[in-house]
Design a protein around this motif. Structure first.
Motif, PDB file in Angstrom:
ATOM      1  N   SER A 113      -1.843   9.901   9.809  1.00 24.27           N
ATOM      2  CA  SER A 113      -0.390   9.998   9.991  1.00 24.27           C
ATOM      3  C   SER A 113       0.016  11.422  10.350  1.00 24.27           C
ATOM      4  O   SER A 113       0.869  11.636  11.237  1.00 24.27           O
ATOM      5  CB  SER A 113       0.320   9.551   8.716  1.00 24.27           C
ATOM      6  OG  SER A 113      -0.039   8.232   8.360  1.00 24.27           O
ATOM      7  N   THR A 125      -5.981   7.826   5.697  1.00 26.38           N
ATOM      8  CA  THR A 125      -4.740   7.244   6.223  1.00 26.38           C
ATOM      9  C   THR A 125      -3.653   8.291   6.370  1.00 26.38           C
ATOM     10  O   THR A 125      -2.948   8.349   7.384  1.00 26.38           O
ATOM     11  CB  THR A 125      -4.265   6.123   5.292  1.00 26.38           C
ATOM     12  OG1 THR A 125      -5.308   5.158   5.136  1.00 26.38           O
ATOM     13  CG2 THR A 125      -3.029   5.443   5.856  1.00 26.38           C
ATOM     14  N   TRP A 126      -3.508   9.153   5.357  1.00 21.09           N
ATOM     15  CA  TRP A 126      -2.482  10.184   5.431  1.00 21.09           C
ATOM     16  C   TRP A 126      -2.812  11.214   6.507  1.00 21.09           C
ATOM     17  O   TRP A 126      -1.918  11.689   7.226  1.00 21.09           O
ATOM     18  CB  TRP A 126      -2.328  10.861   4.075  1.00 21.09           C
ATOM     19  CG  TRP A 126      -1.277  11.928   4.073  1.00 21.09           C
ATOM     20  CD1 TRP A 126      -1.466  13.276   4.194  1.00 21.09           C
ATOM     21  CD2 TRP A 126       0.136  11.734   3.969  1.00 21.09           C
ATOM     22  NE1 TRP A 126      -0.262  13.935   4.160  1.00 21.09           N
ATOM     23  CE2 TRP A 126       0.741  13.020   4.029  1.00 21.09           C
ATOM     24  CE3 TRP A 126       0.942  10.608   3.822  1.00 21.09           C
ATOM     25  CZ2 TRP A 126       2.124  13.185   3.953  1.00 21.09           C
ATOM     26  CZ3 TRP A 126       2.315  10.782   3.753  1.00 21.09           C
ATOM     27  CH2 TRP A 126       2.886  12.061   3.812  1.00 21.09           C
ATOM     28  N   ARG A 167       0.821  -1.216   0.000  1.00 20.59           N
ATOM     29  CA  ARG A 167       0.000   0.000   0.000  1.00 20.59           C
ATOM     30  C   ARG A 167       0.851   1.261   0.000  1.00 20.59           C
ATOM     31  O   ARG A 167       0.497   2.255  -0.637  1.00 20.59           O
ATOM     32  CB  ARG A 167      -0.936  -0.009   1.217  1.00 20.59           C
ATOM     33  CG  ARG A 167      -2.014  -1.087   1.149  1.00 20.59           C
ATOM     34  CD  ARG A 167      -2.973  -0.961   2.317  1.00 20.59           C
ATOM     35  NE  ARG A 167      -4.046  -1.941   2.231  1.00 20.59           N
ATOM     36  CZ  ARG A 167      -5.031  -2.038   3.117  1.00 20.59           C
ATOM     37  NH1 ARG A 167      -5.080  -1.210   4.162  1.00 20.59           N
ATOM     38  NH2 ARG A 167      -5.973  -2.946   2.972  1.00 20.59           N
TER      39      ARG A 167
END
Length: 334
Positions: free
Chosen positions: A90, A86-87, A58
């Motif tokens: 993070s 997801t980013w 991924r």
């Protein structure tokens, strides 16, 4: 051969009868002057399997999306990969770690007296992280709202909502640009204050000095990310692909999508609208990028998760061969 090795050969003679000649060669002790053959290098099949795993990971797919989004010549590149959940998670973790470390360090270094106002620089950096945290929350709300909207564009209320989302998006982009400019200027000021020998204060404030160096190193890595990504995808990956004969850039897209995945994608019948309309559909391409034919009235159109649209028949046939967008190469969700 010495007597020491002859006794060992006699003791193993019975067991070597039932073993093939090739295996008995490996089991026979060698002389003192005989050296073991060096271990062979990893086989091409092992390297091929390793390259396949990396290309299907991924993180590698995400890096390809980021590189294509930043360097493609088209203006409509689908969804921004930096706005993915997801980013953003993070980013949230990185910001919380920075804010926690800076706040605790400032509390522990109250007695330090740096020569130059290093504490002022750290405080300004911490304020920037807090503003970035608020901006990240706004981006998440905007992403959540856009994901919850429908795909019909004929309703007046939907058009008003689209215009409102466009204004919010422009405002978020301006705030993000301003904050990035602030961090760039603050990064330069921090380098001058920390590394200039005239303003050296390591002996007077070692904790603050180490914190400043750590923050500057983190920012230097962030600013060099596009260059490192260019080296990876334009230099390292092509060399590995040419060596193995395996294209890693399209390896993650060599499997077709299932009928259930394709049927779950939204589709509708195309409707011609005025080019001067403020509707979001007016900003899309008037032609299918697969067959290069313009959309006609009441033709079936399908939309992919990356917001790109194609003829239903064209993209269905494409997805049965390669389960990714023909333009931005974003894979379909499982």
């Amino acid at each position: 051969m010495s007597t020491r090795y002859s006794s060992q050969l006699q003791s193993s003679a019975i067991s070597s009868i039932t073993v093939s000649s090739s295996s008995s060669l490996h089991s026979t002790p060698h002389d003192d002057n005989t050296h073991m053959a060096p271990q062979s290098s990893p086989s091409p099949s092992f390297l091929m399997r390793l390259a396949m795993r990396v290309s299907r990971a991924r993180w590698f797919i995400f890096l390809r999306r980021v590189f294509h989004y930043q360097n493609a010549s088209r203006s409509d590149l689908g969804t921004n990969p930096f706005n993915s959940v997801t980013w953003m998670i993070s980013e949230l973790i990185a910001l919380l770690v920075q804010i926690t470390v800076i706040t605790s360090t400032l509390a522990l270094s109250k007695k330090e007296r740096p020569v130059w106002p290093m504490r002022l620089w750290i405080t300004g950096y911490n304020v920037g992280c807090l503003l970035n945290l608020m901006l990240l929350y706004g981006r998440y709300r905007q992403h959540d709202t856009s994901q919850g909207n429908g795909f019909s564009f004929g309703d007046i209320e939907q058009q008003e909502r689209s215009r409102e989302e466009t204004r919010c998006s422009h405002l978020m982009n301006r705030c993000r640009t301003s904050l990035e400019l602030f961090f760039a200027i603050w990064f330069v000021i921090g380098n001058v204050w920390v590394f200039d020998s005239r303003f050296g204060s390591f002996h007077y404030a070692p904790i603050l000095h180490v914190l400043c160096i750590s923050l500057l190193t983190w920012n230097a890595l962030c600013y060099s990310f596009p260059f490192l990504l260019f080296l990876l995808l334009c230099c390292v990956v092509p060399l590995i692909s040419s060596f193995l004969g395996y294209n890693m850039n399209i390896a993650s897209s060599d499997k077709g999508a299932s009928d259930d995945q394709i049927s779950s994608l939204p589709s509708w019948k195309y409707k011609l609208i005025d080019e001067t309309s403020d509707s979001a559909q007016a900003n899309n391409d008037p032609e299918c990028c697969i067959c290069l034919a313009k959309y006609k009235e009441r033709e079936e159109v399908r939309k992919l998760p990356c917001s790109h649209r194609f003829h239903l028949k064209c993209v269905d046939q494409w997805l049965r061969i390669i389960s990714c967008c023909p333009l931005c190469k974003q894979d379909l969700p499982n």
